[in-house]
Scaffold this active site. Sequence first.
Site, PDB file in Angstrom:
ATOM      1  N   THR A  51      -4.135  -0.879  -7.096  1.00 16.77           N
ATOM      2  CA  THR A  51      -4.946   0.249  -7.547  1.00 16.77           C
ATOM      3  C   THR A  51      -4.161   1.543  -7.572  1.00 16.77           C
ATOM      4  OG1 THR A  51      -7.033   1.407  -7.112  1.00 16.77           O
ATOM      5  CG2 THR A  51      -5.733   0.836  -5.203  1.00 16.77           C
TER       6      THR A  51
ATOM      7  N   SER B 273     -10.078  -0.740   1.250  1.00 14.40           N
ATOM      8  CA  SER B 273     -11.123  -1.777   1.289  1.00 14.40           C
ATOM      9  C   SER B 273     -10.713  -2.997   0.481  1.00 14.40           C
ATOM     10  CB  SER B 273     -12.434  -1.231   0.708  1.00 14.40           C
ATOM     11  OG  SER B 273     -12.896  -0.151   1.462  1.00 14.40           O
TER      12      SER B 273
ATOM     13  N   GLY C  24     -13.579  -1.872  -6.828  1.00 15.54           N
ATOM     14  CA  GLY C  24     -14.914  -1.320  -6.543  1.00 15.54           C
ATOM     15  C   GLY C  24     -14.987  -0.422  -5.330  1.00 15.54           C
ATOM     16  N   GLY C  25     -13.858   0.109  -4.856  1.00  9.38           N
ATOM     17  CA  GLY C  25     -13.905   1.040  -3.726  1.00  9.38           C
ATOM     18  C   GLY C  25     -14.583   0.413  -2.521  1.00  9.38           C
TER      19      GLY C  25
ATOM     20  N   THR D 172      -9.223   0.192  -9.354  1.00 11.04           N
ATOM     21  CA  THR D 172      -8.629  -0.979  -8.803  1.00 11.04           C
ATOM     22  C   THR D 172      -8.783  -2.147  -9.788  1.00 11.04           C
ATOM     23  OG1 THR D 172      -9.311  -0.065  -6.721  1.00 11.04           O
ATOM     24  CG2 THR D 172      -8.768  -2.410  -6.737  1.00 11.04           C
TER      25      THR D 172
ATOM     26  N   ARG E  39       0.849  -1.197   0.000  1.00 12.21           N
ATOM     27  CA  ARG E  39       0.000   0.000   0.000  1.00 12.21           C
ATOM     28  C   ARG E  39       0.888   1.252   0.000  1.00 12.21           C
ATOM     29  NH1 ARG E  39      -5.112   1.784  -1.195  1.00 12.21           N
ATOM     30  NH2 ARG E  39      -6.152   2.858   0.522  1.00 12.21           N
TER      31      ARG E  39
HETATM   32  N1  GLY Z   1      -8.596   3.070  -3.108  1.00 15.43           N
HETATM   33  C1  GLY Z   1      -9.620   2.187  -2.748  1.00 15.43           C
HETATM   34  C2  GLY Z   1      -9.232   1.295  -1.619  1.00 15.43           C
HETATM   35  O1  GLY Z   1      -8.063   1.041  -1.418  1.00 15.43           O
HETATM   36  O2  GLY Z   1     -10.092   0.850  -0.920  1.00 15.43           O
END
Ligand code: GLY
Length: 573
Positions: free
Chosen positions: A403, A457, A477-478, A385, A108
């Site tokens: 993403t 998420s 999908g956020g 994503t 991340r």
């Molecule tokens: N950017 C969307 C997530 O990481 O949940």
Amino acid sequence: MQTLKRLSAGVLAGTLLLSPLAIAQQAILEGERFHPQESAYGMVSTSHFLASEISRDVLAKGGNAVDAAVTAGFALAVTQPRSGNIGGGGFMLISDESSGEVIAIDYRETAPDSATETMFQDEDGNAVTERSRYTHLAAGVPGTVAGLALALEEYGTMSLADALAPAIRLAEDGFAVPLRFVKGLDDARERFEPWDTSMATFFKQDGSSYAVGDVFRQPALAATLKRIAEHGASEFYEGETARLIVAEMDKHGGLMTMEDLASYEPVLREPSHGTYRGYDVYAMSPPSSGGAHIVQMLNILEEYPIGEMGFGAADTMHVMAEAMKRAYADRSEFLGDTDFVDVPLAGITSKQYADELRDQITMDQATPSDTIKAGNPTAYESNETTHFSIADNNGLAVSNTYTINFSYGSGIVVEGAGFLLNNEMDDFSAKPGVPNAYGLIGGEANKVEPGKRMLSSMTPTIVKKDGSNFLVTGSPGGSRIITTTLQVLMNVIDHDMNIQSAVSAPRMHHQWLPDEIRVESGFSPDTLKLLEQRGHVISLEPAMGAAQSIVIDNDVFYGGADPRRSTSSAIGL
Ligand code: GLY
């Protein structure tokens, strides 16, 4: 589980010796509407057929699932710039049946060192979303190159240069663009327009759009990938690519420095773990919220006879929505980067806490979200994503979601380097209580802090049955990633669907606030009326997620390509 009439693995094995690529085929499923791909030797399911083919070829040449995954990750950075990336970050789960180990690689993005808690607020303390989404301040320090390189080094067998070679070829020679690609760029044109390099990367020299079938080349991206192939992942963080990123930041008021890039580290983590009807569920731990909440929702739902209640039945959708609301309420309060804040993970994922939450659910009435507050999991503490799934026939499975946040991230291409910057900083809470782009409310636990990872998420998930890899899934999908993944899992386990049916079935989503069940088309209007009678608000929404997935059952691999993104990108070996 799967009711297949198929050739035996033994017959297929004989065929493999003659022609490894000739035996992948669509399963013959008696009486079913959807058919997964089938193979006895391995399966790749990505969101782009070129990436799937390249990845399948890696398996065919004797590479393992991690080799195939890393190669696919770099190929998608070329073929699918809206979400495939080297300018973003993500998470990878790797399950190794032989050791019994499931590990999570957290790559991340991190907040730059000079990031501050109020950097996305104006002088009156109001959140300024434009700033966290469409400027150079929106970019977190990218993790993809370091994460994929770490996966390869620890669990793969091929060199980074070999894993990058197909991506370099695709970027250099180009590929013919399909309609979705052209339309995606046209839809995002306004976002690219303020940035000359973005326009020059994604449109023709005269500013006109690519047409379907035109060959799209990315020479600057090819050059970046070549530098990484030649000098290793550190080139991205300390070499010419790092200098190009920092020059881009300096020119446009961004924060990222050479020190931020040089100090970026991917992290090996323990995945979140739970059980559901005898299956072992592994999914991404913080800084993603996905694993904690998929386990929490499954724990709540496990006591309902979901299979008997039926797919798409009002009772089933009601209890799912009630479980979702409670999980997302907790998400808003407790979840953040565990390197910075204490998250009551054991409580959130405990069966006892789920019992407490389930006791609040009544069958005949929706609980209004404004009466639901985050619970007290600490009482139970004991201690755009893209997703792809890959499994090989040596017991290795990879579930990867990565993403740049929005489709095309911030819309900003790094001058001279050819890749898009993420706008992941928007996943922090700009201000506690103010929703992010997905309407997700965040709390103190997810405030901006230097070096911290923003809450995600993303939910790469691997389900094991009796110690063997069984289901490999996940989705973009956020905010809807967690519930999409939940539904694929329930469709397979509760509703006995084959994996193609499971990923194709219509989806629903509730995230506590706004207090509504979002549904895709495909549910019965009668059912939706029954839900409204219980007090639910129903909102018909566009398609949610793209859950490229694999089921492995009785030594046969079944691939499901999510038709919301692609119908031809699950490919067997
Ligand atoms: N950017 C969307 C997530 O990481 O949940």
